[in-house]
Design a protein around this motif. Structure first.
Motif, PDB file in Angstrom:
ATOM      1  N   TYR A 140     -19.734  -9.105   0.388  1.00 25.59           N
ATOM      2  CA  TYR A 140     -19.441  -9.309  -1.025  1.00 25.59           C
ATOM      3  C   TYR A 140     -19.022  -7.994  -1.679  1.00 25.59           C
ATOM      4  O   TYR A 140     -19.406  -6.899  -1.239  1.00 25.59           O
ATOM      5  N   ASP A 141     -18.220  -8.116  -2.736  1.00 23.71           N
ATOM      6  CA  ASP A 141     -17.950  -7.035  -3.695  1.00 23.71           C
ATOM      7  C   ASP A 141     -17.147  -5.880  -3.124  1.00 23.71           C
ATOM      8  O   ASP A 141     -17.077  -4.813  -3.755  1.00 23.71           O
ATOM      9  N   GLN A 142     -16.506  -6.061  -1.992  1.00 20.91           N
ATOM     10  CA  GLN A 142     -15.724  -4.984  -1.393  1.00 20.91           C
ATOM     11  C   GLN A 142     -14.238  -5.382  -1.409  1.00 20.91           C
ATOM     12  O   GLN A 142     -13.824  -6.301  -0.708  1.00 20.91           O
ATOM     13  N   ARG A 143     -13.453  -4.691  -2.222  1.00 22.25           N
ATOM     14  CA  ARG A 143     -12.012  -4.978  -2.304  1.00 22.25           C
ATOM     15  C   ARG A 143     -11.319  -4.460  -1.049  1.00 22.25           C
ATOM     16  O   ARG A 143     -11.585  -3.346  -0.597  1.00 22.25           O
ATOM     17  N   PHE A 144     -10.445  -5.296  -0.485  1.00 23.45           N
ATOM     18  CA  PHE A 144      -9.714  -4.888   0.725  1.00 23.45           C
ATOM     19  C   PHE A 144      -8.263  -5.332   0.629  1.00 23.45           C
ATOM     20  O   PHE A 144      -7.912  -6.232  -0.141  1.00 23.45           O
ATOM     21  N   SER A 145      -7.423  -4.678   1.403  1.00 20.75           N
ATOM     22  CA  SER A 145      -6.003  -5.011   1.441  1.00 20.75           C
ATOM     23  C   SER A 145      -5.764  -6.058   2.527  1.00 20.75           C
ATOM     24  O   SER A 145      -5.983  -5.792   3.713  1.00 20.75           O
ATOM     25  N   LEU A 146      -5.328  -7.233   2.098  1.00 24.07           N
ATOM     26  CA  LEU A 146      -5.005  -8.284   3.065  1.00 24.07           C
ATOM     27  C   LEU A 146      -3.703  -7.944   3.770  1.00 24.07           C
ATOM     28  O   LEU A 146      -3.561  -8.121   4.979  1.00 24.07           O
ATOM     29  N   CYS A 147      -2.731  -7.441   3.008  1.00 25.26           N
ATOM     30  CA  CYS A 147      -1.440  -6.991   3.505  1.00 25.26           C
ATOM     31  C   CYS A 147      -0.784  -6.221   2.373  1.00 25.26           C
ATOM     32  O   CYS A 147      -1.343  -6.141   1.268  1.00 25.26           O
ATOM     33  N   ASP A 148       0.366  -5.652   2.593  1.00 20.31           N
ATOM     34  CA  ASP A 148       1.054  -4.950   1.508  1.00 20.31           C
ATOM     35  C   ASP A 148       1.315  -5.919   0.358  1.00 20.31           C
ATOM     36  O   ASP A 148       1.937  -6.969   0.546  1.00 20.31           O
ATOM     37  N   GLY A 149       0.812  -5.579  -0.829  1.00 19.71           N
ATOM     38  CA  GLY A 149       1.049  -6.400  -2.000  1.00 19.71           C
ATOM     39  C   GLY A 149      -0.024  -7.433  -2.288  1.00 19.71           C
ATOM     40  O   GLY A 149       0.063  -8.146  -3.290  1.00 19.71           O
ATOM     41  N   VAL A 150      -1.046  -7.526  -1.433  1.00 19.91           N
ATOM     42  CA  VAL A 150      -2.111  -8.517  -1.648  1.00 19.91           C
ATOM     43  C   VAL A 150      -3.471  -7.867  -1.387  1.00 19.91           C
ATOM     44  O   VAL A 150      -3.753  -7.443  -0.263  1.00 19.91           O
TER      45      VAL A 150
END
Length: 530
Positions: A140-150
């Motif tokens: 929970y609560d951890q922002r991550f990059s799914l791919c460039d732009g998301v």
């Protein structure tokens, strides 16, 4: 940037939303429809193999149950969810596949006797197991990059162990928009798990409305209400049968029963037996304990810190095998039977209803949502006779529903949740029956001053421009009429054909018109004499 609504639009189950952004195709949930299917859903607007990612709000089958079907169709991308959701899906998707295969085997036995076509399961256990390899767990609560732009972040939705609201940042060129998918928003002050966490801001919110037009009728307290039900039933020498979702509600009930026994709130019946008759529930209980540090609330964690299991109740008897399940009804002691499924649509609970529903000394206690069209809903609404395994069974047991135990926030809870989010430009109301979704949309629009829209399947929204590009109409599923209704409908259709024929006869010769009038007159006279 584009958003297309697929499932759970003016319906409670079958959640699925399709996104195109940053050159990627993304699904948020891909759930199975349960209970009555009211409206047609469009297909996903691309082949499964073209989907890049799935973001999963939680493990319930109406949100996750079609993922193996997506895999079977060619999907090989990643499925992102919280760690606890990944663990629960390991057991729930396996269980769902087993149900599909069991139903196919049963249908095929019937088909062979009648010479019918073979029935193919929706998906197999092997396909479910392969799907599980695609899961990617997150805290929970951890922002991550799914791919460039998301970018993505999971927030605790307080509905089920591992359930989440999903924050989604989409960027194309100089434009960034933030979407929040609420998932199923939990009821506040539930046992075991934490209250819902609310995202701080969003441009667009896609929000559930299961109880969008209702307030929970909470008892004065769960424990006193539950104790009274047990006392009344046991005093009649009856048993309490609880149709309970194997994941979530069963563990909550174990927590309550532990409190009742630890506090000696039912001393006259001592250490009464509690049967947990669901292999899935037994596995799920283990998953709960493995994820206690990341998902339990402070009250439950206080047990853990004292070295106690918060759902380790005395007198608990797990029933794993079918023989152990059958033996439960031979136990004549006053007892509790916890069994799945929660809506009485499948599973071992149907056997327990067959054995106990007709006995007036028993109580059937409903502690969760009952979807329209489900067997549980029919019983709650006062059915006097139900069909179980092809046999009619009278409903003579006491029927009790504890509304306050719902895992969904009511209208008040939903409003509190959306009010806490800043900067909202538009709210999309989904995951609710028509009356509930429309009522909550109106509540947001007129009561809160929020631009709210309840889409039907197929509706499309341009995320960058902030415009609805296609307002899809409802497409009701044609309900199969009863036999006498079908015959009368044929007669009405014949009348329509006859009316069209008469209206198109203008221009025919007088001789032909006279002949038609005479023949129709004779037909009317013939049926008037009957």
């Amino acid at each position: 940037m584009k958003m297309t609504f697929i499932g759970a639009t003016h319906e409670v189950t079958g959640s699925c939303t399709y996104l195109e952004a940053a050159g990627k195709r993304i699904l948020v949930d891909f759930g199975m429809e349960q209970g009555r299917d009211t409206y047609e859903n469009i297909r996903i607007p691309c082949a499964p193999a073209q989907i890049d990612y799935v973001l999963l709000t939680h493990a319930h089958i109406d949100h996750s149950g079609l993922l193996p079907l997506l895999y079977a169709g060619g999907f090989t991308g990643e499925i992102h969810a919280t760690s606890a959701t990944c663990s629960l899906c390991e057991i729930m998707l396996r269980d769902s596949a087993h149900i599909q295969e069991f139903e196919a085997e049963w249908r095929n036995r019937k088909a062979m006797r009648k010479g019918g076509d073979p029935y193919v399961p929706l998906y197999t256990t092997e396909e479910a197991l392969e799907t599980l390899k695609l899961f990617v767990p997150h805290p929970y609560d951890q922002r991550f990059s799914l791919c460039d732009g998301v970018d993505v972040r999971f927030r605790d939705a307080g509905h089920l162990l591992g359930s989440s609201s999903i924050e989604l940042w989409l960027t194309e060129g100089e434009t960034t928009k933030k979407l929040v998918f609420s998932g199923d928003i939990g009821n506040y002050n539930q046992p075991l798990i934490r209250d819902p966490q609310v995202p701080e801001e969003a441009d667009y919110v896609i929000m559930e409305s299961t109880y969008g037009n209702r307030l929970h009728e909470k008892p004065k307290g769960y424990l006193p209400a539950l104790v009274q039900i047990l006392r009344d039933t046991f005093s009649r020498k009856g048993s309490v049968i609880i149709p309970s979702f194997a994941v979530g509600r069963t563990q909550e009930m174990l927590y309550y029963f532990k409190k009742i026994k630890d506090q000696n709130l039912l001393p006259e019946f001592g250490d009464f037996p509690i049967y947990m008759d669901s292999p899935l529930a037994i596995e799920a209980t283990d998953v709960f304990l493995r994820n206690q540090n990341s998902c339990f609330d402070e009250e439950a964690l206080s047990y853990v810190r004292r070295g106690e299991n918060p759902i380790g109740v005395s007198g608990l008897i797990p029933a794993v095998t079918s023989d152990a399940s059958k033996a439960i009804n031979a136990d004549k002691r006053p007892k509790v039977i916890l069994s799945a499924s929660g809506m009485c649509e499948a599973g071992r609970i149907k056997h327990h209803l067959k054995h106990n529903l007709w006995k007036p000394e028993n109580t059937i206690l409903f502690v969760g949502y009952q979807a329209e069209g489900s067997l549980g809903r029919k019983i709650v609404e006062g059915a006097k006779l139900v069909t179980l395994f092809g046999e009619s069974v009278q409903v003579k047991a006491q029927i009790v529903q504890l509304e306050g135990m719902s895992g969904h926030a009511d209208q008040r809870g939903l409003l509190d949740w959306i009010r806490a989010i800043h900067g909202v430009q538009k709210v999309f109301v989904i995951h609710g029956a028509s009356d509930s979704a429309d009522a909550f949309r109106d509540k947001l629009w007129y009561g809160e001053g929020l631009d709210a829209y309840a889409p039907y399947s197929g509706a499309e929204f341009d995320i960058a421009a902030g415009k609805i590009t296609y307002d899809a109409p409802p497409v009701p599923i044609a309900q199969k009429p009863k036999r006498n209704e079908s015959t009368y409908e044929r007669l009405n259709q014949t009348l329509e054909r006859l009316t069209a024929l008469v209206q198109s006869s203008r221009g025919m010769s007088n001789k032909e018109l006279a002949k038609m009038a005479d023949q129709l007159g004779e037909l009317c006279a013939k049926w008037n004499r009957r």
